[in-house]
Design a protein around this motif. Structure first.
Motif, PDB file in Angstrom:
ATOM      1  N   GLU A  20       0.826  -1.210   0.000  1.00  0.00           N
ATOM      2  CA  GLU A  20       0.000   0.000   0.000  1.00  0.00           C
ATOM      3  C   GLU A  20       0.861   1.262   0.000  1.00  0.00           C
ATOM      4  O   GLU A  20       0.615   2.202  -0.768  1.00  0.00           O
ATOM      5  CB  GLU A  20      -0.913  -0.030   1.225  1.00  0.00           C
ATOM      6  CG  GLU A  20      -1.783   1.193   1.404  1.00  0.00           C
ATOM      7  CD  GLU A  20      -2.622   1.113   2.671  1.00  0.00           C
ATOM      8  OE1 GLU A  20      -3.132   2.177   3.093  1.00  0.00           O
ATOM      9  OE2 GLU A  20      -2.759   0.020   3.235  1.00  0.00           O
TER      10      GLU A  20
ATOM     11  N   ARG B 289       1.309   4.139  -3.024  1.00  0.00           N
ATOM     12  CA  ARG B 289       1.014   5.553  -2.762  1.00  0.00           C
ATOM     13  C   ARG B 289       2.232   6.430  -3.050  1.00  0.00           C
ATOM     14  O   ARG B 289       2.114   7.535  -3.571  1.00  0.00           O
ATOM     15  CB  ARG B 289       0.570   5.731  -1.310  1.00  0.00           C
ATOM     16  CG  ARG B 289      -0.772   5.108  -0.991  1.00  0.00           C
ATOM     17  CD  ARG B 289      -1.911   5.971  -1.487  1.00  0.00           C
ATOM     18  NE  ARG B 289      -3.205   5.393  -1.165  1.00  0.00           N
ATOM     19  CZ  ARG B 289      -4.358   6.058  -1.252  1.00  0.00           C
ATOM     20  NH1 ARG B 289      -4.354   7.326  -1.650  1.00  0.00           N
ATOM     21  NH2 ARG B 289      -5.507   5.469  -0.964  1.00  0.00           N
TER      22      ARG B 289
ATOM     23  N   TRP C 205       2.368   9.312  -6.010  1.00  0.00           N
ATOM     24  CA  TRP C 205       2.067  10.533  -5.268  1.00  0.00           C
ATOM     25  C   TRP C 205       2.130  11.761  -6.178  1.00  0.00           C
ATOM     26  O   TRP C 205       3.008  11.891  -7.030  1.00  0.00           O
ATOM     27  CB  TRP C 205       3.066  10.706  -4.127  1.00  0.00           C
ATOM     28  CG  TRP C 205       2.791  11.921  -3.282  1.00  0.00           C
ATOM     29  CD1 TRP C 205       1.944  12.020  -2.225  1.00  0.00           C
ATOM     30  CD2 TRP C 205       3.370  13.223  -3.435  1.00  0.00           C
ATOM     31  NE1 TRP C 205       1.953  13.292  -1.708  1.00  0.00           N
ATOM     32  CE2 TRP C 205       2.813  14.052  -2.437  1.00  0.00           C
ATOM     33  CE3 TRP C 205       4.297  13.756  -4.322  1.00  0.00           C
ATOM     34  CZ2 TRP C 205       3.153  15.391  -2.296  1.00  0.00           C
ATOM     35  CZ3 TRP C 205       4.632  15.098  -4.199  1.00  0.00           C
ATOM     36  CH2 TRP C 205       4.067  15.899  -3.190  1.00  0.00           C
TER      37      TRP C 205
ATOM     38  N   HIS D  93      -2.500  15.492  -3.976  1.00  0.00           N
ATOM     39  CA  HIS D  93      -3.100  14.407  -3.217  1.00  0.00           C
ATOM     40  C   HIS D  93      -3.214  14.747  -1.731  1.00  0.00           C
ATOM     41  O   HIS D  93      -2.341  15.417  -1.175  1.00  0.00           O
ATOM     42  CB  HIS D  93      -2.272  13.126  -3.370  1.00  0.00           C
ATOM     43  CG  HIS D  93      -2.386  12.501  -4.723  1.00  0.00           C
ATOM     44  ND1 HIS D  93      -1.629  11.423  -5.129  1.00  0.00           N
ATOM     45  CD2 HIS D  93      -3.190  12.802  -5.785  1.00  0.00           C
ATOM     46  CE1 HIS D  93      -1.949  11.093  -6.362  1.00  0.00           C
ATOM     47  NE2 HIS D  93      -2.890  11.927  -6.791  1.00  0.00           N
ATOM     48  N   HIS D  94      -4.260  14.257  -1.107  1.00  0.00           N
ATOM     49  CA  HIS D  94      -4.399  14.392   0.341  1.00  0.00           C
ATOM     50  C   HIS D  94      -3.461  13.407   1.037  1.00  0.00           C
ATOM     51  O   HIS D  94      -3.109  12.359   0.473  1.00  0.00           O
ATOM     52  CB  HIS D  94      -5.840  14.122   0.775  1.00  0.00           C
ATOM     53  CG  HIS D  94      -6.823  15.143   0.295  1.00  0.00           C
ATOM     54  ND1 HIS D  94      -6.803  16.448   0.738  1.00  0.00           N
ATOM     55  CD2 HIS D  94      -7.844  15.053  -0.594  1.00  0.00           C
ATOM     56  CE1 HIS D  94      -7.782  17.123   0.153  1.00  0.00           C
ATOM     57  NE2 HIS D  94      -8.424  16.307  -0.669  1.00  0.00           N
TER      58      HIS D  94
ATOM     59  N   HIS E 239      -2.055  10.393   3.030  1.00  0.00           N
ATOM     60  CA  HIS E 239      -2.541   9.031   3.244  1.00  0.00           C
ATOM     61  C   HIS E 239      -1.858   8.497   4.503  1.00  0.00           C
ATOM     62  O   HIS E 239      -0.630   8.448   4.569  1.00  0.00           O
ATOM     63  CB  HIS E 239      -2.213   8.150   2.043  1.00  0.00           C
ATOM     64  CG  HIS E 239      -2.665   6.728   2.209  1.00  0.00           C
ATOM     65  ND1 HIS E 239      -3.982   6.348   2.084  1.00  0.00           N
ATOM     66  CD2 HIS E 239      -1.970   5.596   2.517  1.00  0.00           C
ATOM     67  CE1 HIS E 239      -4.088   5.054   2.292  1.00  0.00           C
ATOM     68  NE2 HIS E 239      -2.887   4.566   2.561  1.00  0.00           N
TER      69      HIS E 239
ATOM     70  N   VAL F 138      -1.420   5.535   7.545  1.00  0.00           N
ATOM     71  CA  VAL F 138      -1.594   4.180   8.076  1.00  0.00           C
ATOM     72  C   VAL F 138      -1.398   4.273   9.584  1.00  0.00           C
ATOM     73  O   VAL F 138      -0.310   4.628  10.054  1.00  0.00           O
ATOM     74  CB  VAL F 138      -0.590   3.195   7.460  1.00  0.00           C
ATOM     75  CG1 VAL F 138      -0.697   1.824   8.125  1.00  0.00           C
ATOM     76  CG2 VAL F 138      -0.812   3.080   5.955  1.00  0.00           C
TER      77      VAL F 138
ATOM     78  N   THR G 207       2.100   6.358  13.480  1.00  0.00           N
ATOM     79  CA  THR G 207       1.547   6.343  12.128  1.00  0.00           C
ATOM     80  C   THR G 207       2.652   6.389  11.087  1.00  0.00           C
ATOM     81  O   THR G 207       3.794   6.777  11.364  1.00  0.00           O
ATOM     82  CB  THR G 207       0.606   7.541  11.893  1.00  0.00           C
ATOM     83  OG1 THR G 207       1.374   8.763  11.924  1.00  0.00           O
ATOM     84  CG2 THR G 207      -0.479   7.603  12.940  1.00  0.00           C
TER      85      THR G 207
ATOM     86  N   GLU H 186       2.861   8.096   7.217  1.00  0.00           N
ATOM     87  CA  GLU H 186       2.096   9.033   6.389  1.00  0.00           C
ATOM     88  C   GLU H 186       2.775   9.231   5.041  1.00  0.00           C
ATOM     89  O   GLU H 186       3.997   9.377   4.963  1.00  0.00           O
ATOM     90  CB  GLU H 186       1.961  10.369   7.118  1.00  0.00           C
ATOM     91  CG  GLU H 186       1.183  11.420   6.348  1.00  0.00           C
ATOM     92  CD  GLU H 186       0.934  12.682   7.160  1.00  0.00           C
ATOM     93  OE1 GLU H 186       0.997  13.778   6.586  1.00  0.00           O
ATOM     94  OE2 GLU H 186       0.671  12.559   8.380  1.00  0.00           O
TER      95      GLU H 186
ATOM     96  N   SER I 144       2.875  11.931   2.228  1.00  0.00           N
ATOM     97  CA  SER I 144       2.503  13.327   1.973  1.00  0.00           C
ATOM     98  C   SER I 144       3.750  14.109   1.606  1.00  0.00           C
ATOM     99  O   SER I 144       4.871  13.589   1.687  1.00  0.00           O
ATOM    100  CB  SER I 144       1.842  13.947   3.214  1.00  0.00           C
ATOM    101  OG  SER I 144       2.757  13.982   4.293  1.00  0.00           O
TER     102      SER I 144
END
Length: 296
Positions: free
Chosen positions: A176, A180, A184, A188-189, A191, A193, A253, A255, A257
């Motif tokens: 995943e 991403r 990217w 994009h916002h 993401h 996990v 997390t 992320e 971004s």
């Protein structure tokens, strides 16, 4: 056969949390002493230092006032005299976000000032890091750090090769994240996990960390607790961990971004910083005016 209750079970209902009438509920103490902004005006006795300090802060204020989303306005200050540099440092203070980047080109240390979105950068280069350059940047987050945070994109590793006993969710998470990362785009916002809510084993964590690798940039955001942000070696993939005031990990997390939002200044914050800088410049300008000029 079902049982019917004639009275509510013990421990339920209003007042059940208090055993005796004179007992009081004990709550976990809430954080106190919240830091709020207070203007700080440096004490400057030398008129020449005052003029140079005021000129620099005026220029910085204009840069902040003109800033627009996506901009990165740079203002060098390594050419200032030590006395003026000290006065500027005193006026700007230290905020809650700091960062450190290290790669083959050298070391960069960043400290956000008390004015959100205004960052003090110090870059070291040379074999002994004897060359030092200092500048202030007005931006949501220093652009130079993001340009060097990740190494060149490597080929996607063979995730299946790392699967061993005890590994459960790591392969799916890695697939995943790599998807991403590779797809990217700036629009994009983020993401995220959430590892705190997702079942995983110690072996999963070891595979995640080994496969994602470590990048070049570490960010620390301080508030009631700490938020530690680390770039991985996978472009646009960040490890973001939140700690409470007791330094206990409360949220873990990963992320995808441009940069985690918790480290960035909002446009409203930078606009507010421009107003506060203007207020400090006005006070310094008033202090630098001689009594004769004030009477005139």
């Amino acid at each position: 056969m079902s049982a019917s209750f004639m009275f509510p079970p013990v421990g339920f209902g209003p007042g059940s949390q208090i055993g005796q009438e004179d007992e009081e509920l004990n709550y976990l103490a809430m954080p106190s002493g919240v830091h709020v902004y207070e203007p700080h005006v440096p004490e400057i006795d030398d008129p020449a230092i005052m003029v140079a300090t005021l000129a620099f802060l005026d220029d910085l204020q204009q840069q902040a006032q003109a800033w627009r989303a996506g901009d990165a306005c740079l203002l060098p200050w390594h050419n200032l005299s030590p006395a003026v540099t000290a006065a500027v440092h005193d006026a700007l203070g230290e905020g809650e976000v700091s960062a450190r980047l290290e790669d083959a080109a050298g070391l960069v240390e960043v400290q956000e000032t008390v004015f959100a979105g205004i960052w003090a950068l110090r870059a070291y280069s040379g074999s002994q890091r004897q060359d030092v350059r200092e500048q202030v940047e007005v931006s949501a987050f220093p652009r130079a750090l993001l340009a060097r945070a990740f190494p060149p994109r490597p080929a996607r590793p063979n995730i299946a090769a790392g699967v061993a006993d005890g590994i459960v969710n790591a392969p799916a998470i890695l697939t995943e994240l790599f998807d991403r990362s590779e797809n990217w785009q700036p629009q994009h916002h983020p993401h995220v996990v959430n590892l705190s809510l997702l079942p995983h084993t110690p072996e999963d964590m070891a595979l995640l960390e080994a496969t994602l690798g470590r990048g070049r940039l570490t960010i620390l955001s301080r508030g009631y607790g700490n938020c530690r942000i680390e770039a991985t070696a996978t472009p646009h993939v960040w490890r973001v961990r939140y700690y409470n005031s007791m330094d206990t990990l409360i949220l873990d997390t990963i992320e995808v971004s441009a940069v985690p939002e918790v480290a960035c200044a909002a446009a409203e914050d930078i606009a507010d910083s421009a107003i506060r800088l203007r207020e400090i410049c006005a006070v310094l300008r008033e202090e630098s005016t001689s009594p004769q000029e004030k009477q005139a």
